[in-house]
Design an enzyme around this catalytic site. Structure first.
Site, short mmCIF file in Angstrom:
data_model
loop_
_atom_site.label_atom_id
_atom_site.label_comp_id
_atom_site.label_asym_id
_atom_site.label_seq_id
_atom_site.Cartn_x
_atom_site.Cartn_y
_atom_site.Cartn_z
N ASP A 148 1.07 -1.42 0.14
CA ASP A 148 0.41 -0.25 0.16
C ASP A 148 0.82 1.45 -0.27
O ASP A 148 2.76 1.30 -0.68
CB ASP A 148 -0.72 -0.35 1.21
CG ASP A 148 -0.23 -0.21 2.17
OD1 ASP A 148 1.00 -0.20 2.96
OD2 ASP A 148 -1.22 -0.52 3.66
N ASP A 157 -7.45 -2.33 14.54
CA ASP A 157 -9.06 -2.34 13.57
C ASP A 157 -8.88 -3.18 12.80
O ASP A 157 -9.94 -3.94 12.46
CB ASP A 157 -9.30 -0.86 13.06
CG ASP A 157 -8.55 -0.74 12.01
OD1 ASP A 157 -7.67 -1.75 11.41
OD2 ASP A 157 -9.23 0.23 11.05
N HIS A 200 -6.97 -4.41 10.31
CA HIS A 200 -6.64 -4.52 8.85
C HIS A 200 -5.62 -5.18 8.57
O HIS A 200 -4.61 -5.27 9.36
CB HIS A 200 -6.84 -3.39 7.99
CG HIS A 200 -5.83 -2.17 8.91
ND1 HIS A 200 -6.18 -1.10 9.15
CD2 HIS A 200 -4.30 -2.48 9.46
CE1 HIS A 200 -4.77 -0.17 9.75
NE2 HIS A 200 -3.78 -1.27 9.42
N GLU A 229 -9.44 -1.50 5.41
CA GLU A 229 -10.60 -0.89 6.52
C GLU A 229 -11.09 -1.95 6.74
O GLU A 229 -11.97 -2.51 5.85
CB GLU A 229 -10.50 0.43 6.52
CG GLU A 229 -9.19 1.92 6.57
CD GLU A 229 -8.54 0.78 7.62
OE1 GLU A 229 -8.60 0.48 8.58
OE2 GLU A 229 -7.89 2.58 8.02
#
Ligand code: PGA
Length: 261
Positions: A67, A136, A138, A143
């Protein structure tokens, strides 16, 4: 999924480096999927050491990063190309032309996503993918709510991710709001994954990812569907796992059949 519980960050990095080193030795033109963040820094330091001390050869290795933030200047110290140069590429004999990081500054971001997927396909697919996990749940910047079939795409970052990553920026306002990321579908196509997690602040996410239901709410849980993932988790991050004793028992007894695997 094979779950390996290790004492600490150092041991996690060592185990991961052992797997990557072996992959490079076995196949000098291996295609690696790489991650950024504090989790894999120790792994990269050990790969640099293996290059300098044992001559681990990266000259034909091909890499794809997971990413990149959208619209950070190319030389920004928090950009992921910069990170990879600093932590790995500048210190080993890799050919920079063989290293790929999504272009978060592309004029047309959707074509850049398609192009990135195509480049991975043209390289024959990712053979070994390195992964971390966010608080979270990910992996990469997938996400909560991201399709488990997603390819490379543009995503908005959650407040939690922005807050977590603000430690690297002058203020939370400086953290980009968008990123380009390989999707869960892209990651699941990697032949093998190494999933790493360290520290107590990851314990809830690790529990949800490894033992919770497979759900787009915790995108790392999709790894339960991957046929060949090894999870290397330190004790602090593993603290909430229900099957902790079983993972340890399995690990302790593995050696008995190791020569027949
Ligand atoms: P970290 O980030 O390695 O810096 O904890 C992991 C992630 O957000 O995927």
């Amino acid at each position: 999924m094979q779950v390996i519980i290790v004492t600490d960050y150092e041991e996690m990095s060592d185990r991961a480096a052992g797997i990557v080193t072996e992959a490079v030795r076995r196949k000098p033109d291996v295609v690696l999927g790489l991650a950024t963040g504090s989790t894999p820094e120790g792994l990269y330091a050990k790969l640099v050491q293996a290059h300098k001390e044992d001559g681990l050869d990266f000259s034909r290795v091909v890499t794809f990063n997971l990413d990149e933030y959208v619209d950070l200047p190319p030389d920004h110290p928090q950009g992921y190309r910069y990170f990879m140069n600093e932590h790995l590429f500048n210190h080993v004999n890799i050919d920079v032309a063989n290293t790929h990081v999504p272009d978060g500054r592309a004029e047309c971001l959707s074509s850049q996503c398609e192009r990135y997927e195509q480049m991975i396909r043209d390289a024959g697919g990712i053979e070994l993918q390195v992964l971390g996990i966010g608080r979270d749940g990910h992996v990469a910047f997938n996400e909560p709510g991201t399709s488990l079939g997603s390819g490379t795409h543009i995503t908005a970052l959650t407040r939690e991710t922005i807050e977590d990553n603000s430690r690297f920026f002058d203020s939370p306002d400086d953290v980009p709001r968008f990123a380009i990321t390989m999707g869960i579908g892209s990651i699941l196509q990697a032949r093998r994954c190494i999933f790493m997690a360290t520290g107590a602040n990851k314990a809830d996410a690790v529990k949800a990812a490894l033992e919770g239901p497979v759900t787009a709410t915790v995108t790392a849980s999709a790894l339960q569907m991957h046929p060949d993932t090894v999870a290397i988790v330190d004790e602090a991050a593993a603290a909430k796992l229900d099957l902790l004793d079983f993972y340890r028992w399995q690990q302790d007894n593995w050696d008995r059949i190791a020569d027949r695997l």
